[in-house]
Write an enzyme that holds these catalytic residues in place. Structure first.
Site, short mmCIF file in Angstrom:
data_model
loop_
_atom_site.label_atom_id
_atom_site.label_comp_id
_atom_site.label_asym_id
_atom_site.label_seq_id
_atom_site.Cartn_x
_atom_site.Cartn_y
_atom_site.Cartn_z
N HIS A 162 0.85 -0.90 0.45
CA HIS A 162 -0.13 0.07 -0.29
C HIS A 162 0.72 1.32 -0.63
O HIS A 162 2.04 1.32 0.55
CB HIS A 162 -0.77 0.02 1.42
CG HIS A 162 -0.55 -0.15 2.88
ND1 HIS A 162 0.27 0.83 3.63
CD2 HIS A 162 -0.39 -0.85 3.05
CE1 HIS A 162 1.13 0.74 4.31
NE2 HIS A 162 0.90 -0.22 4.89
N GLU B 252 -3.42 -7.23 7.29
CA GLU B 252 -1.55 -6.54 8.32
C GLU B 252 -2.06 -8.15 9.10
O GLU B 252 -2.68 -8.60 10.03
CB GLU B 252 -1.36 -5.62 8.33
CG GLU B 252 -0.64 -4.58 9.48
CD GLU B 252 0.62 -4.85 8.80
OE1 GLU B 252 0.96 -6.22 8.45
OE2 GLU B 252 1.41 -4.10 8.64
#
Length: 223
Positions: A11, A93
């Protein structure tokens, strides 16, 4: 049909990358991209378009808001007819446990660095080994997807730093020590695997930076 490329993208820069205390005070999945992170995602989309041209793509996206936003800005570079996508929670994550003070978070991250990222477990959260298991399970799903006769020419995973390193570790059967030596990819960096039809294997064509210091205990297998 095996895709010509597997492309992993971290990201863009998020607010916790510029202010780490947000990891301690805000739900991790809600942390968004900075203005710089949005621009990085747009630039990643331009690079991806230059790489694949008019080839088709399938995007697998971590459901965190910063990865969704990265995908949205990348996807703007392509007509909707060129790609398909789905959210993939296994790409999320590492879970760091319940919200805590920033001082405690810094202490835990120091412990993790000293102990080793792969084995260290955050209280109430995950160890690197748990994320590895998720990635291992995801690979089984990907290989089944690749059996589809109309599978797109490019498989793109938009995810997080640890997931990318563990994907590389699992795909190439690297040791724990080799994993620990890998540096995090930069925000919005493309990590590219290319398929070699002659060997029926994928080659990692993106150079992964290695840490210079000795970051973990090492015990080679002796047989």
């Amino acid at each position: 049909m095996k895709p010509d490329r597997i492309i992993l993208i971290r990201h863009g820069e998020c607010f916790a990358n510029t202010d780490e205390s947000k990891f301690a005070t805000e739900p991790d999945y809600t942390i968004e991209l900075t203005d710089r992170g949005i621009q990085q995602a747009i630039e990643a989309g331009v690079k991806l378009k230059q790489l694949v041209g008019d080839e088709t793509l399938y995007f697998y996206i971590s459901p965190f808001w910063r990865t969704r936003s990265t995908f949205e800005n990348i996807a703007r570079q392509f007509p909707k007819s060129q790609f398909r996508y789905s959210e993939e929670p296994r790409l999320r994550e590492q879970e760091w446990g319940y919200l805590r003070s920033y001082d405690e978070l810094k202490k835990l991250k120091k412990e993790r660095k000293e102990y080793g990222v792969f084995y260290y477990r955050f209280p109430g959260g995950e160890a690197g080994t748990d994320v590895y298991d998720r990635i291992n399970d995801l690979l089984g799903s990907l290989h089944r997807d690749f059996l589809e006769p109309d599978y797109p020419q490019n498989c793109v995973l938009i995810t997080h730093s640890l997931a990318i390193r563990l994907f590389i570790m699992r795909w190439f059967h690297l040791s724990v020590e080799e994993f620990e030596e890998m540096c995090s990819p930069k925000n919005a960096e493309l990590v590219i695997f290319e398929y070699d039809a002659c060997s029926d294997e994928y080659r990692l064509i993106t150079e992964i930076e290695r840490k210079k210091e000795n970051v973990t205990r090492s015990r080679p297998i002796s047989i």
